[in-house]
Design an enzyme around this catalytic site. Structure first.
Site, PDB file in Angstrom:
ATOM      1  N   ASP A 462       0.719  -1.336   0.088  1.00 53.69           N
ATOM      2  CA  ASP A 462      -0.062  -0.243   0.074  1.00 53.69           C
ATOM      3  C   ASP A 462       0.981   1.187   0.075  1.00 53.69           C
ATOM      4  O   ASP A 462       2.080   1.161   0.215  1.00 53.69           O
ATOM      5  CB  ASP A 462      -0.787  -0.057   1.422  1.00 53.69           C
ATOM      6  N   GLU A 465       2.534   4.894  -4.113  1.00 53.78           N
ATOM      7  CA  GLU A 465       2.815   5.715  -5.232  1.00 53.78           C
ATOM      8  C   GLU A 465       4.036   6.369  -5.356  1.00 53.78           C
ATOM      9  O   GLU A 465       4.541   6.843  -6.460  1.00 53.78           O
ATOM     10  CB  GLU A 465       1.445   6.819  -5.046  1.00 53.78           C
ATOM     11  N   ASP A 540      -9.116   3.661  -1.918  1.00 51.18           N
ATOM     12  CA  ASP A 540      -9.863   4.182  -0.997  1.00 51.18           C
ATOM     13  C   ASP A 540     -11.164   4.534  -1.564  1.00 51.18           C
ATOM     14  O   ASP A 540     -11.547   5.795  -1.483  1.00 51.18           O
ATOM     15  CB  ASP A 540      -9.298   5.300  -0.332  1.00 51.18           C
TER      16      ASP A 540
HETATM   17  C1  GLC Z   1      -4.681   3.377   2.880  1.00 51.12           C
HETATM   18  C2  GLC Z   1      -5.075   2.071   2.096  1.00 51.12           C
HETATM   19  C3  GLC Z   1      -6.225   1.445   2.846  1.00 51.12           C
HETATM   20  C4  GLC Z   1      -5.666   1.443   4.235  1.00 51.12           C
HETATM   21  C5  GLC Z   1      -4.910   2.164   5.006  1.00 51.12           C
HETATM   22  C6  GLC Z   1      -4.306   2.037   6.332  1.00 51.12           C
HETATM   23  O1  GLC Z   1      -5.473   4.379   2.935  1.00 51.12           O
HETATM   24  O2  GLC Z   1      -5.862   2.649   0.914  1.00 51.12           O
HETATM   25  O3  GLC Z   1      -6.682   0.528   2.321  1.00 51.12           O
HETATM   26  O4  GLC Z   1      -6.501   0.347   5.010  1.00 51.12           O
HETATM   27  O5  GLC Z   1      -4.292   2.955   4.123  1.00 51.12           O
HETATM   28  O6  GLC Z   1      -3.172   1.445   6.105  1.00 51.12           O
END
Ligand code: GLC
Length: 858
Positions: A462, A465, A540
């Site tokens: 995650d 980017e 998200d």
């Molecule tokens: C980001 C991710 C989400 C995750 C959060 C905390 O917002 O897109 O899926 O739960 O981070 O790690």
């Protein structure tokens, strides 16, 4: 919160000027690739090609692979001699793409003409206009509109024109694409204008908001962490796949990839209805043009260019449950126990950032998770896998071994002068691994032994980017240098590759250390080619009905962009789900390739049992449907992995001549034969469903419908309309609670009579890379109907794996009157079949081993 001040006239930049370059850049000096004065053969042993020298730039034209041509520009800067274009590619492009056709060259007064086996390129000497022609194959006649998939020609039956008169014949037909201008500014931004048509349609572009057809839209390619609601104005999300498919009814389809991982723009708006303007902020123009003629051929060729997804472990195709965050070991175990008690099939539970000590990757918070090894073993006993989140930010803390080792060995991203780049993310100030550097990527990959030692075989990447908090750019400084062997790149040049290279390092590191087992990696960010390493979820989203609806075109266009293994957070990540929304979204999500329920901290909990028994039952039933369809789904994953086709498809892919489906994205096909029409609004007792030409059956009731029109389907909460094409062969298995539980009884093969069809059933151990060396079983089934009778032929294409069940139960739906006889060629024993007169259904148990021919005589 933004107010109306945002649109104050003084803030407007009048960007939609209709020119290649938006904005008011007073300093720009526009230069143009125009008159071409000479041509030179490319000096390369690997590829055949030519360089067209213009006054201010050179354009290399290279045969890349069958039906794929590459155009690469090298422009002169400040009058300097244009260097020969550097033909190295980014990691998006597969080395193994075949070396391409030989190019022959001819010239007349007006044009340089380059001829490949299928494609040809005409360069106009005076204007520099470049036209790319296809093989001349027409995919289907315009008057075929409304015809079924069997009517359309494909690349196999379209013969390329190899005649010497090719160039002349091109003169009276339209090019696939024409580059009418290539321009750049003194600041090196490049834009090229491509002529299309008023009736052109555009697809692909990876993960973008909006509808299926991208006509009239404009998107940036710049991987961005967007927590704001995903709305149509958002022009960049987490993934950047600079790949556009061009389609017109009755004309050959084509595709364009701009292999530039810096900021690029695809603008189908500013130039009007019949222009695309593709621009690059870094001045790159490295384009691949792919020919069809069918849309499916374009998609398959894109997969030969950027790669096909490997088979995931079977468990990763099961249902997955997540939450930001399951806060303790007990909580995770209790979610697992509840799944099993309530008979909600599930394979994977996620650990979000709270499993770590101070959000330090490769650590455990031992207060919350005192015995991770014991917890993971207990979950494994119950048939669950655990997938933890791993973000790229490594906490800046000299006492933290990962940080200390990374600094010591120079694995982190730094500025040219040597200063580490430190950015704020969950752990606070953090360093970021330079995945473009081989040693750093290997180091990162091997760090995952930490997880593997605990029994973990899947990783969730995650924030890659990469997302950086508290800075206007929201990402890494653009002057950070990525080492990339001997060809360093600034972050500004390679931003969009960061997430993909992280997932590559993760996938390869996991694979290296898992003793032949297939890893699963899930990623938020990616670039063209990401499908080789990871599944993609769409980030998200929110618990909005609109976001559920928008997930369909997102998933469909990702599929057309090579990313077959994809899906949204079911139920929505932020905001608060309602029971009705969760029920509807679980129905839809149960037939997406990636199927995970995830929700954000401080939102209402959304495990399937939290909204009362009715919603729970809907979730259970549809997730159970997914597991029953596992042989169908798993075989579709194999098709993605072997042929590069998406698992869920817009109707247009299978019915390219049907003018009603160019922008249809509130329903989709799972494989080629199942049509799924989810309910996308609350309180909806019925919905309209478009059935393409042919005969269709209601999957739930068996009711028959003639296609080529819309029907109204009743949609009580318990029902998501699903239809099956007549002639389809759909394999199913007995319900299991997780994907590695052995299903009882034979594999059921349901045949929907009234048409012809085929299906290839793939089976392997679901776990190892053995299938790459032939350890799999692949059976082709073909159903034919004629006046005298019907046949089902089974042929074993590959017999490298015992198979889950050698026995088959063949069920023929809507079989008409009781047949006179049923014979199984090769079997000495008479076939024990039964006929259900009420449902007009025939059941035939077949030992199923190997090849057979079943004949049903009327
Ligand atoms: C980001 C991710 C989400 C995750 C959060 C905390 O917002 O897109 O899926 O739960 O981070 O790690």
């Amino acid at each position: 919160m933004l107010t109306s001040e945002e649109i104050h006239p003084d803030n407007a930049n009048h960007a939609n000027s209709g020119e290649g370059f938006g904005g008011n850049d007073g300093t720009r000096r526009l230069q143009r690739y125009s008159a071409i004065h000479s041509i030179e053969r490319l000096a390369s042993n690997e590829r055949d090609g030519y360089i067209l020298h213009g006054e201010q730039a050179s354009l290399a034209i290279i045969a890349h692979a069958d039906g794929i041509i590459r155009l690469k520009l090298a422009h002169r800067i400040n009058g300097a001699q244009a260097a020969a274009p550097d033909l190295r590619t980014t990691p998006a492009i597969l080395d193994s793409a075949s070396s391409g056709d030989a190019i022959s060259y001819s010239e007349d007064e007006s044009h340089y003409r380059l001829q490949l086996a299928n494609l040809s390129v005409h360069a106009h000497k005076q204007s520099g206009r470049i036209e790319v022609f296809g093989s001349g194959g027409k995919p289907h006649k315009a008057e075929d509109v409304g015809g079924g998939p069997n009517k359309s020609a494909n690349s196999e039956n379209v013969k390329p024109d190899h005649s010497g008169a090719k160039s002349d014949s091109n003169q009276d037909r339209e090019p696939l694409l024409a580059f009418s201008s290539i321009e750049w500014t003194g600041k090196r931004q490049t834009a090229c204008t491509i002529e299309t048509h008023e009736d052109s349609h555009y697809y692909g572009l990876g993960e973008k908001t909006g509808f299926l057809d991208k006509k009239g839209e404009r998107y940036d390619m710049w991987n961005s962490d967007v927590y704001e609601p995903h709305v149509p104005d958002i022009d960049a999300l987490y993934q950047s796949i600079p790949w556009l498919i061009h389609y017109r009814y009755g004309a050959p389809a084509s595709g364009i990839l701009l292999d530039d991982p810096g900021r690029t723009t695809f603008d189908m708006r500013s130039g009007g209805d019949d222009r695309i303007i593709i621009s690059s902020e870094n001045g790159n123009l490295d384009l691949y043009v792919l020919e069809g003629p069918e849309l499916k051929d374009v998609v398959k060729r894109y997969a030969t260019l950027t790669g096909r997804p490997p088979m995931p472990p079977r468990w990763a195709i099961g249902f997955q449950q997540s939450r930001y965050s399951y806060m303790s070991q007990e909580e995770l175990l209790s979610v697992a126990r509840t799944m099993r008690e309530k008979r909600i099939p599930c394979d994977v539970l996620y650990l979000d950032i709270h499993y770590m000590e101070e959000y330090k990757v490769f650590t455990w918070d031992t207060e919350r998770f005192p015995d991770p090894r014991g917890m993971i073993a207990e979950l494994a006993e119950m048939g669950f896998k655990v997938v933890p989140i791993v973000d790229p930010g490594v906490k800046k803390d000299p006492r933290y071994p990962v940080y200390a080792e990374g600094v010591r060995n120079g694995h982190f991203c730094a500025k040219l002068e040597g200063d580490l780049f430190i950015g704020d993310v969950w752990p606070g100030p953090s360093a970021f691994t330079d995945y473009s550097d081989e040693a750093a990527a290997e180091w990162w990959g091997d760090l995952h032994r930490h997880y593997i030692d605990y029994g973990i075989h899947g990783i969730w990447n995650d924030m890659n980017e990469p997302s950086v908090f508290g800075v206007p750019s929201k990402t890494m400084d653009l002057d950070v240098v990525h080492r990339n062997g001997d060809k360093p790149k600034t972050h500004g040049e390679w931003h969009n590759l960061y997430g993909m290279l992280m997932s590559k390092a993760t996938y390869e590191g996991m694979a290296r250390n898992m003793e032949g087992e297939r890893p699963f990696v899930l990623t938020r960010a990616g670039y063209a080619g990401i499908q080789r390493y990871a599944a993609v979820w769409t980030g998200d989203n929110r618990s909005y009905w609109e976001h559920m609806a928008m997930s369909i075109p997102m998933v469909l266009n990702l599929g057309l962009s090579g990313v077959a293994f994809t899906g949204p957070d079911i139920g929505g990540f932020s905001h608060h789900a309602s029971g009705e929304l969760l029920a509807r979204w679980t129905q839809l999500g149960s037939l997406y390739p990636f199927c995970r329920n995830h929700s954000a901290i401080d939102t209402i909990r959304q495990e399937p049992w939290l909204f009362g028994e009715r919603v729970e039952a809907v979730c259970r039933d549809y997730l159970s449907l997914r597991y029953k369809l596992m042989p169908y789904l798993y075989s579709l994953f194999y098709e993605a992995s072997s042929a590069g086709l998406p698992i869920v498809r817009p109707l247009l892919l299978e019915y390219p001549q049907d003018r009603n489906v160019s922008n249809l994205c509130d329903q989709f096909l799972l494989g080629k034969d199942m049509l799924v029409a989810p309910v996308l609004r609350p309180g909806t007792p019925s919905r309209s469903v478009y059935l393409p030409e042919g005969t269709w059956y209601d999957y739930w009731t068996g009711e028959k419908h003639e296609g080529g029109r819309s029907i109204l389907a009743e949609t009580p909460l318990e029902k998501m309309p699903i239809y099956v094409r007549a002639g389809a062969i759909i394999p199913e298995q007995a319900l299991t609670q997780h994907a590695n539980e052995r299903p009882e009884g034979p594999t059921k093969l349901t045949i929907y009579s009234g048409g012809e069809g085929s299906f290839s059933l793939f089976e392997d151990d679901g776990l190892t890379f053995g299938y790459e060396k032939g350890a799999y079983r692949l059976r082709d089934f073909e159903w034919k109907e004629s006046a005298s009778g019907r046949t089902l032929a089974s042929s074993l294409r590959n017999d490298g794996y015992p198979g889950l069940s050698r026995e088959l139960e063949i069920v023929i739906e809507q079989a008409g009157l009781k047949p006179a006889s049923i014979e199984l060629a090769g079997s000495a024993e008479p076939v024990q079949w039964s006929y259900d007169a009420a449902f007009k259904r025939i059941r035939i148990p077949v030992p199923g081993d190997g090849d057979f021919l079943l004949t049903i005589k009327n």
